[in-house]
Design a protein around this motif. Sequence first.
Motif, PDB file in Angstrom:
ATOM      1  N   PRO A 239       1.284  -1.376  -0.015  1.00  0.00           N
ATOM      2  CA  PRO A 239       0.235  -0.456  -0.582  1.00  0.00           C
ATOM      3  C   PRO A 239       0.826   1.370   0.078  1.00  0.00           C
ATOM      4  CG  PRO A 239      -0.154  -1.315   2.380  1.00  0.00           C
ATOM      5  CD  PRO A 239       0.929  -2.107   1.304  1.00  0.00           C
ATOM      6  N   SER A 240       0.426   2.393  -0.841  1.00  0.00           N
ATOM      7  CA  SER A 240       0.694   3.141  -0.452  1.00  0.00           C
ATOM      8  C   SER A 240       0.084   4.476  -0.598  1.00  0.00           C
ATOM      9  CB  SER A 240       1.993   3.710  -1.487  1.00  0.00           C
ATOM     10  OG  SER A 240       1.280   3.883  -3.508  1.00  0.00           O
ATOM     11  N   PHE A 241       0.224   5.808  -0.405  1.00  0.00           N
ATOM     12  CA  PHE A 241      -0.561   7.183  -0.243  1.00  0.00           C
ATOM     13  C   PHE A 241      -0.176   7.925  -1.401  1.00  0.00           C
ATOM     14  CE2 PHE A 241      -3.772  10.333   1.054  1.00  0.00           C
ATOM     15  CZ  PHE A 241      -4.856   9.887   0.739  1.00  0.00           C
ATOM     16  N   ARG A 242      -0.639   9.063  -2.626  1.00  0.00           N
ATOM     17  CA  ARG A 242       0.015   9.954  -3.021  1.00  0.00           C
ATOM     18  C   ARG A 242      -1.216  11.312  -3.416  1.00  0.00           C
ATOM     19  NH1 ARG A 242      -1.401   7.296  -8.663  1.00  0.00           N
ATOM     20  NH2 ARG A 242      -2.745   6.553  -7.301  1.00  0.00           N
ATOM     21  N   LEU A 243      -0.578  11.898  -2.329  1.00  0.00           N
ATOM     22  CA  LEU A 243      -0.950  13.472  -2.456  1.00  0.00           C
ATOM     23  C   LEU A 243      -0.861  14.568  -2.689  1.00  0.00           C
ATOM     24  CD1 LEU A 243      -3.310  14.305  -0.294  1.00  0.00           C
ATOM     25  CD2 LEU A 243      -1.123  15.208   1.534  1.00  0.00           C
ATOM     26  N   ALA A 244      -1.989  15.054  -4.034  1.00  0.00           N
ATOM     27  CA  ALA A 244      -1.139  15.652  -4.593  1.00  0.00           C
ATOM     28  C   ALA A 244      -1.489  17.759  -3.544  1.00  0.00           C
ATOM     29  CB  ALA A 244      -2.578  16.001  -5.778  1.00  0.00           C
ATOM     30  N   TYR A 245      -0.849  18.530  -3.946  1.00  0.00           N
ATOM     31  CA  TYR A 245      -1.382  20.084  -3.341  1.00  0.00           C
ATOM     32  C   TYR A 245      -0.772  20.866  -4.562  1.00  0.00           C
ATOM     33  CZ  TYR A 245       3.957  19.880  -3.244  1.00  0.00           C
ATOM     34  OH  TYR A 245       5.550  20.424  -2.820  1.00  0.00           O
ATOM     35  N   VAL A 246      -2.085  22.280  -4.340  1.00  0.00           N
ATOM     36  CA  VAL A 246      -1.347  22.847  -5.036  1.00  0.00           C
ATOM     37  C   VAL A 246      -0.605  24.612  -4.355  1.00  0.00           C
ATOM     38  CG1 VAL A 246      -4.168  22.970  -6.266  1.00  0.00           C
ATOM     39  CG2 VAL A 246      -2.966  24.711  -4.127  1.00  0.00           C
TER      40      VAL A 246
ATOM     41  N   ARG B 213      -8.961  12.714 -10.894  1.00  0.00           N
ATOM     42  CA  ARG B 213      -9.450  11.845 -12.145  1.00  0.00           C
ATOM     43  C   ARG B 213      -8.929  11.407 -12.868  1.00  0.00           C
ATOM     44  NH1 ARG B 213     -12.214  17.175 -13.093  1.00  0.00           N
ATOM     45  NH2 ARG B 213     -14.243  17.545 -11.919  1.00  0.00           N
ATOM     46  N   GLY B 214      -7.351  11.486 -13.350  1.00  0.00           N
ATOM     47  CA  GLY B 214      -6.788  10.875 -14.291  1.00  0.00           C
ATOM     48  C   GLY B 214      -6.627   9.160 -13.199  1.00  0.00           C
ATOM     49  N   GLY B 215      -6.114   9.325 -11.999  1.00  0.00           N
ATOM     50  CA  GLY B 215      -5.399   8.472 -11.144  1.00  0.00           C
ATOM     51  C   GLY B 215      -4.072   9.133 -10.977  1.00  0.00           C
ATOM     52  N   GLY B 216      -3.640  10.064 -10.760  1.00  0.00           N
ATOM     53  CA  GLY B 216      -2.530   9.955 -10.831  1.00  0.00           C
ATOM     54  C   GLY B 216      -2.162  10.363  -9.237  1.00  0.00           C
ATOM     55  N   ALA B 217      -3.564  10.401  -8.254  1.00  0.00           N
ATOM     56  CA  ALA B 217      -3.105  11.249  -7.143  1.00  0.00           C
ATOM     57  C   ALA B 217      -4.252  10.025  -6.161  1.00  0.00           C
ATOM     58  CB  ALA B 217      -2.841  12.612  -6.856  1.00  0.00           C
ATOM     59  N   ASP B 218      -4.235   9.787  -5.093  1.00  0.00           N
ATOM     60  CA  ASP B 218      -5.357   9.384  -4.233  1.00  0.00           C
ATOM     61  C   ASP B 218      -6.257   9.815  -3.677  1.00  0.00           C
ATOM     62  OD1 ASP B 218      -4.354   6.371  -4.493  1.00  0.00           O
ATOM     63  OD2 ASP B 218      -3.236   7.497  -3.508  1.00  0.00           O
ATOM     64  N   ALA B 219      -5.683  11.471  -4.136  1.00  0.00           N
ATOM     65  CA  ALA B 219      -6.113  12.657  -3.581  1.00  0.00           C
ATOM     66  C   ALA B 219      -5.634  14.384  -3.295  1.00  0.00           C
ATOM     67  CB  ALA B 219      -6.694  12.526  -1.685  1.00  0.00           C
ATOM     68  N   GLY B 220      -6.331  14.987  -2.786  1.00  0.00           N
ATOM     69  CA  GLY B 220      -5.538  16.308  -3.073  1.00  0.00           C
ATOM     70  C   GLY B 220      -5.988  17.942  -2.647  1.00  0.00           C
ATOM     71  N   PHE B 221      -5.145  18.663  -2.239  1.00  0.00           N
ATOM     72  CA  PHE B 221      -5.529  19.731  -2.136  1.00  0.00           C
ATOM     73  C   PHE B 221      -6.000  21.312  -3.146  1.00  0.00           C
ATOM     74  CE2 PHE B 221      -3.018  18.525   2.108  1.00  0.00           C
ATOM     75  CZ  PHE B 221      -4.160  18.675   2.856  1.00  0.00           C
TER      76      PHE B 221
ATOM     77  N   SER C 241      -9.926  17.519  -1.509  1.00  0.00           N
ATOM     78  CA  SER C 241     -10.927  16.479  -2.644  1.00  0.00           C
ATOM     79  C   SER C 241      -9.803  15.169  -3.487  1.00  0.00           C
ATOM     80  CB  SER C 241     -10.306  17.518  -4.095  1.00  0.00           C
ATOM     81  OG  SER C 241     -12.174  16.929  -5.132  1.00  0.00           O
ATOM     82  N   TRP C 242     -10.811  13.979  -3.364  1.00  0.00           N
ATOM     83  CA  TRP C 242     -10.659  13.063  -4.428  1.00  0.00           C
ATOM     84  C   TRP C 242     -11.535  12.076  -5.057  1.00  0.00           C
ATOM     85  CZ3 TRP C 242     -13.117  14.355   0.117  1.00  0.00           C
ATOM     86  CH2 TRP C 242     -14.013  13.135   0.900  1.00  0.00           C
ATOM     87  N   PRO C 243     -11.240  11.152  -6.423  1.00  0.00           N
ATOM     88  CA  PRO C 243     -12.772  10.712  -6.856  1.00  0.00           C
ATOM     89  C   PRO C 243     -13.583  10.017  -6.361  1.00  0.00           C
ATOM     90  CG  PRO C 243     -10.538  10.397  -7.826  1.00  0.00           C
ATOM     91  CD  PRO C 243     -10.245  11.398  -6.343  1.00  0.00           C
ATOM     92  N   GLN C 244     -14.861  10.813  -6.163  1.00  0.00           N
ATOM     93  CA  GLN C 244     -16.506  10.221  -5.521  1.00  0.00           C
ATOM     94  C   GLN C 244     -15.979   8.671  -5.280  1.00  0.00           C
ATOM     95  OE1 GLN C 244     -19.847  11.642  -7.232  1.00  0.00           O
ATOM     96  NE2 GLN C 244     -19.171  13.676  -6.188  1.00  0.00           N
TER      97      GLN C 244
END
Length: 255
Positions: A8-15, A51-59, A175-178
């Motif tokens: 398991p791993s978790f990818r977090l995007a941030y602006v 939306r494209g699956g590049g991150a699991d969730a993001g700010f 945010s994250w994909p529903q």
Amino acid sequence: MTGSEVSPSFRLAYVPGVTPTKWVRIWNERLPDVPLTLIAVSAAEAPDVLRGGGADAGFVRLPIDRTDLSAIPLYTETTVVVVPKDHVVAAVDEVSAEDLADDIVLHPLDDTLDWEQPPGRPANERPATTADAVELVAAGVGLLVVPQSLARLHHRKDLTYRPVSDAPESRVALSWPQDETTDLVEDFIGIVRGRTVNSSRGRTPAPAPAQPKRKRPDTGGARQKPAAGKSTGKSPRSGSGGAKGAKRGKPRRRS
């Protein structure tokens, strides 16, 4: 571990402007076996990365299209105007959009504020990025209105900033994909919302096994009477035969 299993791993995007350090630290304390990878993205591309699956969730910065994305608003930022330190705005504590009417106000293409009409006079060209706009402010070309975190991110010694009282404000959300609300996403939501490790509002725990109820002895709903001929083990307080505790009468004298 077999070849088909993935750790398991978790990818977090941030602006830009968002500092996820605190939440990442808590994640590493609670889930040390699940590495968290940070992915820096622009405000414009963040929704498509999710939306494209590049991150699991993001700010992200609101507003975004929530058709297929969930979002939890976290906080609202103060909007400021970035000016040279020798500008007249630097001498006051706060300005309004009308106070900037005579200045050139830069409006970069990656602007995150939802303007109906940007203040000030427009520049001949829109800068490509906020970073480019800051360089132009330092060169004396114009001013820049941005969320306060972006003013801090692009801080320069020759620039300062002041709050703009009536400008649109920028809201930051998680945010994250529903359709991808995984257990790890739920874990991160709990961290961002300040839930403790043992909080009942975090990931739903497995139900505890039901404990068998102890049956009470059936008394028939009333105290049972002893069967005939059986002693109850209690001495009667009254009765004949010289029972203990009975009162003796005096013998009658014969005449």
